[in-house]
Design an enzyme around this catalytic site. Sequence first.
Site, mmCIF file in Angstrom:
data_model
loop_
_atom_site.group_PDB
_atom_site.id
_atom_site.type_symbol
_atom_site.label_atom_id
_atom_site.label_comp_id
_atom_site.label_asym_id
_atom_site.label_seq_id
_atom_site.Cartn_x
_atom_site.Cartn_y
_atom_site.Cartn_z
ATOM 1 N N PHE A 163 26.630 93.743 55.995
ATOM 2 C CA PHE A 163 27.064 94.288 54.707
ATOM 3 C C PHE A 163 26.162 93.728 53.625
ATOM 4 C CE2 PHE A 163 29.461 94.223 50.733
ATOM 5 C CZ PHE A 163 29.731 95.577 50.614
ATOM 6 N N ASP A 248 20.519 87.188 53.456
ATOM 7 C CA ASP A 248 21.569 87.496 52.490
ATOM 8 C C ASP A 248 22.590 86.354 52.565
ATOM 9 O OD1 ASP A 248 23.912 88.338 51.248
ATOM 10 O OD2 ASP A 248 23.640 90.439 51.805
ATOM 11 N N LYS A 277 28.416 85.933 44.791
ATOM 12 C CA LYS A 277 29.806 85.503 44.958
ATOM 13 C C LYS A 277 30.173 84.209 44.219
ATOM 14 C CE LYS A 277 31.601 88.528 48.337
ATOM 15 N NZ LYS A 277 30.642 89.360 49.075
HETATM 16 C C1 PLP Z 1 29.967 90.761 48.889
HETATM 17 C C2 PLP Z 1 28.646 90.873 49.526
HETATM 18 C C3 PLP Z 1 27.611 91.645 48.958
HETATM 19 C C4 PLP Z 1 27.825 92.486 47.738
HETATM 20 O O1 PLP Z 1 28.157 91.713 46.625
HETATM 21 P P1 PLP Z 1 28.751 92.452 45.310
HETATM 22 O O2 PLP Z 1 28.809 91.340 44.310
HETATM 23 O O3 PLP Z 1 30.079 92.998 45.678
HETATM 24 O O4 PLP Z 1 27.790 93.506 44.940
HETATM 25 C C5 PLP Z 1 26.383 91.623 49.557
HETATM 26 N N1 PLP Z 1 26.157 90.920 50.693
HETATM 27 C C6 PLP Z 1 27.122 90.189 51.270
HETATM 28 C C7 PLP Z 1 26.817 89.411 52.507
HETATM 29 C C8 PLP Z 1 28.398 90.154 50.723
HETATM 30 O O5 PLP Z 1 29.369 89.454 51.327
#
Ligand code: PLP
Length: 427
Positions: A163, A248, A277
């Site tokens: 994700f 990420d 986050k």
């Molecule tokens: C939550 C998340 C995102 C997206 O972050 P947003 O602030 O909601 O755009 C991207 N990568 C990972 C691994 C995430 O957990």
Amino acid sequence: MSDKHGIKKALTGKIRKNGRYVVASQAFISVKEREEALLCRTYGRYPLALERGKGARLWDIDGKAYVDLLAGIAVAGLGHCHEELCLVAREQAGRLWHVSNLFYQNNQLDLAERLLSTSHHARAFFCNSGAEANEAAIKLARRYMSRVKKRDAAEIITLGDCFHGRTLATLAATGRAEMSEGFAPLPEGFSQVEAGDIQALEKAVGPHTAAVLLEAVQGEGGVVPLDAGYLHGVEALCRERDILFICDEVQCGLCRTGKFWAFQHYDLKPDIISVAKSLANGLPMGAILATEEVSAGFGPGSHATTFGGGELTSAVAAKTVEILLRDKMAERAAALGRHVKLALEGLRARHPDAIREVRGLGLMLGIEIAANAREIWEDLLERGFICNLSHEKILRLLPPLVIEQDDLDAFVAALEQSLLNVSQKFR
Ligand SMILES: *Cc1c(COP(=O)(O)O)cnc(C)c1O
């Protein structure tokens, strides 16, 4: 009675929960009704309206207390309303909020300095969310290839069950049909291979590949730590084929897994990482960190944001990083994670039919239930424990790193009660 949107007003104080009607307070019913009338229907909400928080405690509008094992989806790493962060936010709010990136900004520099002290990276770029951080990482990788390497290489390879966000490009990177349904056309230049299959990745890398983008511990995918050997293989392949390696760290970063960054468990050296986050403990903020070499892909005017790295968010984020380091939150997450994982393994041994697997690193944990876990999750909520239900069968724990061991023990005990409550399912 119905309003202009045709929404029927509830005439009773009851809401549908778990297929049956249960009594809810008028205060909650009223919030739910206003939401149904006013907002786009993008969210399936938990049956809860929260009003106040302190540390790992939350209180709803009826005054009921909860242990928070979700932290706003891995955001409030230092817990709710951390005193030092409240102080910094209040002070900065009375001094200066926002001037834009047209100006030099000291708080942004303090943040960059502290953040860069935690990794091998040399330069930072600040934005406002995880998706934006991944957009910046993707843009930097492509521009590095075209401007520095002079290569026609724009393709980004991601892994199944990843994700990376909900903007069009990060949706393309995420590659999940159910999330992109109705949003075509998505940007080109993304492909995906199965996680764990190094041969598939070797085959997928070609002359037009710019980078591999992955989460060392997949979050939304159901808390799946990738295999160490596989991660080393991915990095070695990136070096061999001279493409970029991007991690990420939006969910697994910032001490959550028991190291400051999840990639540090495996001694990896990603060229770029994306962060968001918990960076400002609840204020919207994202970032990428890049090596000196790769950051040369960006020049003045190549990428920008109005809000990114603003004075108020940066002041809070700089303090957040300072406290994470000062209070050794990575060590704390590692120790608490070991403790609760052991307790959960014990629970699994006592209920082998109900719990399929306990996995994760530090305070990023997934408990896979052997059947649909919605009833268990709701029962936990009623017992005063907030966690996340992922894929209908995985209880995901992302508690504030400041949570007390007693709260984690209480959760494990409550989960056992919940399992017994619905245990007929597993026989
Ligand atoms: C939550 C998340 C995102 C997206 O972050 P947003 O602030 O909601 O755009 C991207 N990568 C990972 C691994 C995430 O957990």
